[in-house]
Design a protein around this motif. Structure first.
Motif, short mmCIF file in Angstrom:
data_model
loop_
_atom_site.label_atom_id
_atom_site.label_comp_id
_atom_site.label_asym_id
_atom_site.label_seq_id
_atom_site.Cartn_x
_atom_site.Cartn_y
_atom_site.Cartn_z
N TYR A 1 76.96 15.07 9.13
CA TYR A 1 77.78 15.63 8.05
C TYR A 1 76.92 15.96 6.83
CZ TYR A 1 81.04 15.90 4.17
OH TYR A 1 81.72 16.31 3.05
N VAL A 2 77.20 17.12 6.25
CA VAL A 2 76.53 17.57 5.04
C VAL A 2 77.60 17.89 4.00
CG1 VAL A 2 75.01 19.30 4.02
CG2 VAL A 2 74.61 18.53 6.37
N PRO A 3 77.57 17.29 2.82
CA PRO A 3 78.56 17.61 1.78
C PRO A 3 78.45 19.06 1.34
CG PRO A 3 77.43 15.55 1.30
CD PRO A 3 76.68 16.20 2.41
N PRO A 4 79.53 19.62 0.82
CA PRO A 4 79.48 21.02 0.36
C PRO A 4 78.71 21.15 -0.94
CG PRO A 4 81.62 20.08 -0.12
CD PRO A 4 80.87 19.03 0.64
N GLU A 5 78.65 22.38 -1.44
CA GLU A 5 77.97 22.62 -2.71
C GLU A 5 78.73 21.95 -3.84
OE1 GLU A 5 80.37 26.28 -1.47
OE2 GLU A 5 78.95 24.84 -0.58
N PRO A 6 78.04 21.61 -4.95
CA PRO A 6 78.70 20.90 -6.05
C PRO A 6 79.90 21.68 -6.58
CG PRO A 6 76.32 20.86 -6.33
CD PRO A 6 76.60 21.80 -5.18
N GLY A 7 80.95 20.92 -6.87
CA GLY A 7 82.16 21.50 -7.44
C GLY A 7 83.22 21.84 -6.42
N ARG A 8 82.88 21.94 -5.16
CA ARG A 8 83.89 22.28 -4.14
C ARG A 8 84.62 21.00 -3.71
NH1 ARG A 8 83.09 26.39 0.80
NH2 ARG A 8 83.15 27.74 -1.05
#
Length: 323
Positions: free
Chosen positions: A239-246
């Protein structure tokens, strides 16, 4: 006028009676044999016959009566205006009156036979967990982020000027926006199997409200760290977190459902690790749980915001639980 009590009624009544006196009283009340005749017959000695004795008449029959004038026997139950059975005439019976009459039913239309069973399984109609008319508003409330891009905040501007502070940028009121999109993580574990059709339908609402290019979907089983991908298990990776703010939205029960002995069932430590990953990526996370709040453990409500996935949820309730 003859009594309308039938022999069958007498037989049923005699089965209930226990003694000869009770049977005599039953016969007398039903109008077949006076009790005095039965008592007299019981006191008389057995009838004499060619063999010395014969069996008495059965209970319930009247003994022959004698006409004191002529000395002849008279059959019981027959009067002067009635014919004896030996004359070939039967006693006239009372006619029953019909309770009601009904017209004959019209013939029904022929019933068409059922279709032959096939291998195809027809799916039952889906009753969504959210109220259909509220789903779009709930999705908009869950995905929107508040950004300071509205009208000028007059109250904040006056406060800054009153304290003698320089105005380097005009303060603005916050407004919701969905331009950041959303990452939807769909739990395909055993506990969420009953809600699979609800997950698929809700994904279509997200794509319709937010836009298909702004909705990133990832499927996992148990917890996202075990592998997340856009399709089947063979497409899942770390798993990779999304870009900041999403924002990140979980369609999961967080391990509440499913068999307790399931080795892939998630634990509290798994979700604490996941929330830490998303938080360090500067993203907000919220979970949509199909179970009522009374089943949520305390650690779960402290770890991340939860929204109840049922028909009691409105857009205002969903917005309150967002970070």
């Amino acid at each position: 006028m003859r009594s309308q009590i039938w022999v069958g009624d007498v037989v049923q009544a005699l089965e209930v009676a226990r003694t000869d006196d009770e049977r005599a009283r039953v016969l007398e009340m039903l109008g077949f044999v006076p009790a005095a005749v039965l008592r007299r017959a019981a006191d008389e000695p057995p009838f004499a016959g060619s063999q010395g004795s014969r069996t008495p008449p059965p209970v319930g029959t009247r003994p022959p009566e004698r006409d004191h004038g002529s000395g002849q026997e008279v059959l019981p139950g027959l009067h002067d205006d009635e014919e004896t059975p030996s004359g070939g005439m039967t006693v006239e019976l009372p006619l029953l009156q019909p309770a009601r009459t009904e017209a004959p039913h019209a013939p029904r239309d022929p019933v068409e036979p059922l279709a032959r069973p096939t291998a195809e399984r027809a799916s039952l109609p889906l009753l969504p967990l959210f109220v259909p008319g509220w789903t779009s508003a709930i999705v908009r409330a869950m995905v929107s982020r508040q950004v300071p891009e509205g009208a000028v905040d007059i109250a904040s501007l006056i406060d800054t000027l009153a304290h003698g502070r320089p105005v380097r940028r005009l303060p603005r009121l916050p407004v919701p926006t969905m331009r950041y999109g959303v990452q939807v993580l769909v739990d395909r574990s055993t506990g969420m199997q009953p809600f699979r059709r609800d997950q698929n339908e809700l994904l279509e609402h997200f794509r319709a409200v937010v836009g298909p290019e702004l909705v990133k979907v990832g499927y996992f089983s148990g917890v996202p760290q075990h592998g997340t991908g856009p399709g089947g298990r063979w497409t899942r990776t770390a798993y990779v977190p999304p870009e900041p703010g999403r924002p990140v939205l979980l369609l999961s029960d967080l391990g509440l459902g499913g068999p307790p002995e399931d080795p892939g069932r998630s634990t509290r430590e798994d979700w604490e690790h996941f929330v830490g990953l998303v938080t360090r990526a500067d993203c907000g996370v919220v979970a949509l749980s199909p179970y009522p709040p009374r089943r949520w453990p305390r650690w779960m409500t402290r770890l991340l915001p939860l929204v109840s996935w049922d028909r009691t949820t409105t857009a205002s309730r969903a917005a309150v639980r967002l970070p």
